[in-house]
Design an enzyme around this catalytic site. Structure first.
Site, PDB file in Angstrom:
ATOM      1  N   LYS A  18       0.838  -1.202   0.000  1.00 34.09           N
ATOM      2  CA  LYS A  18       0.000   0.000   0.000  1.00 34.09           C
ATOM      3  C   LYS A  18       0.877   1.259   0.000  1.00 34.09           C
ATOM      4  O   LYS A  18       0.608   2.224  -0.716  1.00 34.09           O
ATOM      5  CB  LYS A  18      -0.939  -0.004   1.215  1.00 34.09           C
ATOM      6  CG  LYS A  18      -2.053  -1.042   1.098  1.00 34.09           C
ATOM      7  CD  LYS A  18      -2.809  -1.252   2.412  1.00 34.09           C
ATOM      8  CE  LYS A  18      -3.842  -2.359   2.250  1.00 34.09           C
ATOM      9  NZ  LYS A  18      -4.522  -2.702   3.516  1.00 34.09           N
ATOM     10  N   GLN A  40      -4.076  -1.160   9.855  1.00 33.11           N
ATOM     11  CA  GLN A  40      -4.089  -2.496   9.265  1.00 33.11           C
ATOM     12  C   GLN A  40      -4.695  -3.506  10.247  1.00 33.11           C
ATOM     13  O   GLN A  40      -4.256  -3.602  11.390  1.00 33.11           O
ATOM     14  CB  GLN A  40      -2.656  -2.909   8.865  1.00 33.11           C
ATOM     15  CG  GLN A  40      -2.577  -4.230   8.141  1.00 33.11           C
ATOM     16  CD  GLN A  40      -3.289  -4.209   6.773  1.00 33.11           C
ATOM     17  OE1 GLN A  40      -3.141  -3.282   5.988  1.00 33.11           O
ATOM     18  NE2 GLN A  40      -4.088  -5.233   6.496  1.00 33.11           N
ATOM     19  N   ASP A  43     -10.383   3.746   4.715  1.00 29.98           N
ATOM     20  CA  ASP A  43     -10.777   2.337   4.594  1.00 29.98           C
ATOM     21  C   ASP A  43     -12.299   2.221   4.498  1.00 29.98           C
ATOM     22  O   ASP A  43     -12.812   1.175   4.096  1.00 29.98           O
ATOM     23  CB  ASP A  43     -10.275   1.541   5.803  1.00 29.98           C
ATOM     24  CG  ASP A  43      -9.058   0.696   5.474  1.00 29.98           C
ATOM     25  OD1 ASP A  43      -8.882   0.368   4.284  1.00 29.98           O
ATOM     26  OD2 ASP A  43      -8.309   0.364   6.408  1.00 29.98           O
TER      27      ASP A  43
END
Ligand code: NAP
Length: 287
Positions: free
Chosen positions: A53, A97, A120
């Site tokens: 990412k 994460q 997200d």
């Protein structure tokens, strides 16, 4: 033989588009969009995901910072870091994460990300806005699924989409997205899960089947209607160390009209949608 929906190639195309938009935005605003990645513990898969990412951020000209914390980090310490990132003007988007160590309440952490930095799309405000038909940040994997269909001109409007898997990060938000009264949506959606009776009976009725359950090669060719479109979200490692999806690719590709591979399907699309959301966050904050 099915058309292969190449997520790797589409991701490259879309990243080039995002890079041009980032350059334009930065030239006009003086702000370089930035992603702050938070990684707690030493989960090997999570480390790879975060690395990829961050690399993608650099490819499109965004900043990326990594906050790597030990597995012993307390919930309070993590909340303290998020409070700092929430107010840091260099940070457009925050990525925590998952999974987090068991000692930390994941929901409490997701709730603590500033709504305008929730790239997200997992936070309550993002999900509420999606549900009410006025989305701000769409979760990256479902958005990747929708985009791979839309960009390949696969009709969704009026189609019956059967989604296998109802997680908060894939199946549930994807169902909400595809049922919206909107472009690239207007589907009739059925969601299956581990308690569903006769999954094959439902997937055989689908125009589009999306599988996101984490069971290697679960979907077989006799579970789809010939000519159906199949999207494979799953990422599983076999005993031999091979990466495979939730779809038995070798046999299903003989029956489907189009299919996403693993690897090279939804994985690269997910990362690209994170970049899309981070740019959008920067524009919302500074545009
Ligand atoms: N490509 C990407 O970027 C990406 C992103 C995210 C996830 N993934 C992959 O997608 C897969 C799913 O991830 P997730 O986070 O959504 O998983 P998850 O949170 O574990 O949820 C799995 C879902 O599948 C259902 N399920 C499990 N086994 C089933 C079975 N045998 N039959 C029917 N339903 C079953 C579960 O049902 P219940 O709700 O009843 O338990 C649950 O709804 C994993 O392989 C993951 O690695 C890929």
């Amino acid at each position: 033989m099915a058309q292969i929906l190449d997520g790797k190639q589409l991701a490259q195309t879309m990243q080039a588009e995002i890079a041009a938009q980032v350059a334009d935005f930065t030239a006009k605003s003086g702000v370089r969009p930035g992603l702050a990645a938070v990684l707690v513990g030493d989960n090997a898969a999570s480390q790879v995901y975060v690395k990829n990412k961050r690399k993608a951020c650099e490819t499109v000209g965004m900043q990326s910072g990594l906050h790597q914390l030990p597995a012993t980090t307390s919930q309070e310490e993590l909340l303290h870091l998020l409070a700092q990132l929430n107010t840091d003007p260099q940070v457009s988007g925050i990525l925590v994460q998952l999974p987090l160590p068991k000692t930390i309440d994941e929901n409490a952490i997701i709730d603590a990300v500033a709504p305008l930095k929730d790239v997200d799309g997992f936070g309550p405000e993002s999900l509420g806005l999606l549900t009410s038909g006025n989305p701000r940040f769409l979760p990256c994997t479902p958005l990747g699924v929708q985009q791979i269909l839309v960009r390949n001109k696969i009709p969704i409007d009026g189609q019956h989409v059967v989604i296998v898997g109802r997680s908060n990060i894939v199946g549930k938000p994807l169902a909400m997205m595809l049922m919206q009264k909107a472009e690239g949506a207007n589907a009739t959606v059925t969601v299956c899960h581990s308690r569903t009776k006769d999954i094959a009976g439902l997937t055989r009725q689908a125009d589009i089947v999306v599988v996101a359950i984490g069971v290697a090669r679960f979907l077989k060719k006799d579970m789809i209607r010939p000519g159906a479109v199949v999207v494979d979200v799953g990422i599983n490692r076999t005993a031999e160390g091979k990466l495979v999806g939730d779809v038995d690719f070798a046999e299903v590709k003989e029956v489907a009209s189009a299919i996403t591979p693993v690897p090279g399907g939804i994985g690269p699309m997910t990362i690209t949608m994170l970049l899309h959301n981070t740019l959008r966050a920067a524009i919302l904050q500074h545009g």
